[in-house]
Design an enzyme around this catalytic site. Sequence first.
Site, PDB file in Angstrom:
ATOM      1  N   GLY A   1      -6.951 -10.268  12.905  1.00 23.22           N
ATOM      2  CA  GLY A   1      -7.309 -11.019  13.941  1.00 23.22           C
ATOM      3  C   GLY A   1      -8.158 -12.223  13.543  1.00 23.22           C
ATOM      4  N   ASN A   2      -9.035 -12.619  14.296  1.00 22.41           N
ATOM      5  CA  ASN A   2      -9.856 -13.810  14.024  1.00 22.41           C
ATOM      6  C   ASN A   2     -11.048 -13.786  15.017  1.00 22.41           C
ATOM      7  OD1 ASN A   2      -9.286 -15.527  16.712  1.00 22.41           O
ATOM      8  ND2 ASN A   2      -7.187 -15.427  16.010  1.00 22.41           N
ATOM      9  N   ARG A   3     -11.907 -14.733  14.571  1.00 19.89           N
ATOM     10  CA  ARG A   3     -13.289 -14.544  15.408  1.00 19.89           C
ATOM     11  C   ARG A   3     -13.428 -15.325  16.738  1.00 19.89           C
ATOM     12  NH1 ARG A   3     -17.464 -13.552  11.281  1.00 19.89           N
ATOM     13  NH2 ARG A   3     -16.360 -13.773   9.102  1.00 19.89           N
ATOM     14  N   SER A   4     -12.598 -15.847  17.117  1.00 20.89           N
ATOM     15  CA  SER A   4     -12.545 -16.487  18.369  1.00 20.89           C
ATOM     16  C   SER A   4     -13.289 -15.739  19.510  1.00 20.89           C
ATOM     17  CB  SER A   4     -11.077 -17.148  19.177  1.00 20.89           C
ATOM     18  OG  SER A   4     -11.289 -17.784  20.173  1.00 20.89           O
TER      19      SER A   4
ATOM     20  N   ALA B   1      -6.783 -18.828  20.007  1.00 23.61           N
ATOM     21  CA  ALA B   1      -6.572 -18.958  18.502  1.00 23.61           C
ATOM     22  C   ALA B   1      -5.460 -17.839  18.297  1.00 23.61           C
ATOM     23  CB  ALA B   1      -7.892 -18.452  17.764  1.00 23.61           C
TER      24      ALA B   1
END
Length: 437
Positions: free
Chosen positions: A240-243, A307
């Site tokens: 995943g990502n931090r958005s 994102a």
Amino acid sequence: MEESTNQPAAEATAGAGREPHTGAGEPAAAGGAARKPSVVLGVSGGIAAYKACELLRRLTESGHDVRVVPTASALHFVGEATWSALSGHPVSTEVWTDVHEVAHVRIGQGADLVVVAPATADTLAKAAHGLAGDLLTNTLLTARCPVVFAPAMHTEMWEHPATRENVATLRRRGAVVIEPAVGRLTGVDTGKGRLPDPGEIFEVCRRVLAAGARRDLAGRHVVVSAGGTREPLDPVRFLGNRSSGKQGYALARAAVARGARVTLVSANSALPDPAGADVVRVGTAVQLREAMLKAAPDADVVVMAAAVADFRPATYATGKIKKRDGQEPEPIALVRNPDILAELSAERARPGQLVVGFAAETDDVVPNGRAKLARKGCDLLVVNEVGERKTFGAEENEAVVLGADGSETPVPYGPKEALAETVWDLVARALPPATDA
Ligand code: CTP
């Protein structure tokens, strides 16, 4: 919530572009003490009327002068004494009280904002057809300020073609009709039709007051993606990502306040649903693509603020991946995810539809952004400068908005809401004239 709900009213009216009226319909005295913005709170007869007390409290505590105009049936749920005590004004439901003050005309004329919460199917129908049988409907006909309806009713009533058409009529005329929330209704029923949280309705009111005459997205449908996708490896792990979703949510809120119907496709954001937006929750890039392609055919504007993971694990393990003593872990094979922005741009679902993308760049922001805009084929690309203090999850950022027409609009370091307003300013200017859909 990202911000205080009790923001001073003076700020809320900043940029409204019109001189506030007094309760009697006169402009504020020049040079005198700043006049409180005048809000009419219309309350129609539904069980959610009790929640309007909380909205009233928030409005008065944040410096608004509020006149409550309940319908006769609203008084079955919450009595006159409550509205009068909380607002500090007398309360009447029909046009035969204080006739010499011509209240049926003055209250609407003098308002900076009318908010009807809850708005029943009956009140929406009367407003859409211009009926004027009581003080609230008279007020709605005489008001020349922004009007917000917060509907609450049973799901069947909300979905009935009559209500759908009345809502479409009101939106086409520029009213903000916020989407009801999903959840427990009166009795044991659950579904869409709940009055949104009073704090969220207050937030819409604050933004609508601030937007003032800027009702430039009225009658438009905008679809915004927000958050970050998660690509599962096994039942407990994902890439995943931090958005955080803050920028996409700010875009959704700002568009609601400017009169748009908003669909927010939210990927894994923990933020509360913005009142007024229809929220579709997704997890992966593939699900996000499906939701965007489903909503896009009906949209005037599509914004990809999410994102999106460029890659996903090639395989999904249905059981948790275990470590084995003495064995090296298996490498994770990845496959490409679809490029949703490029696809939406290439296959415009509607003639004249605008597509907006986002990009994060660390170096050569403008040249890299230009190349990405050309590659993706969108109309506008908001290029965020990422670096030291500009990180995922921050409240503020700095950007430049590049246009396919060669334009370049710098947005100085500031709140994500300011960037959202700039994006909608540019979109509103570029949109073809609205058709009577
Ligand atoms: N985007 C998308 N689908 C993807 C990846 C990105 O729709 N699979 C969208 C994002 O929502 C954003 C824009 O494309 O609006 C740019 O995202 P970014 O990650 O900056 O672009 P990439 O194509 O991934 O380019 P880079 O090689 O710089 O990562």
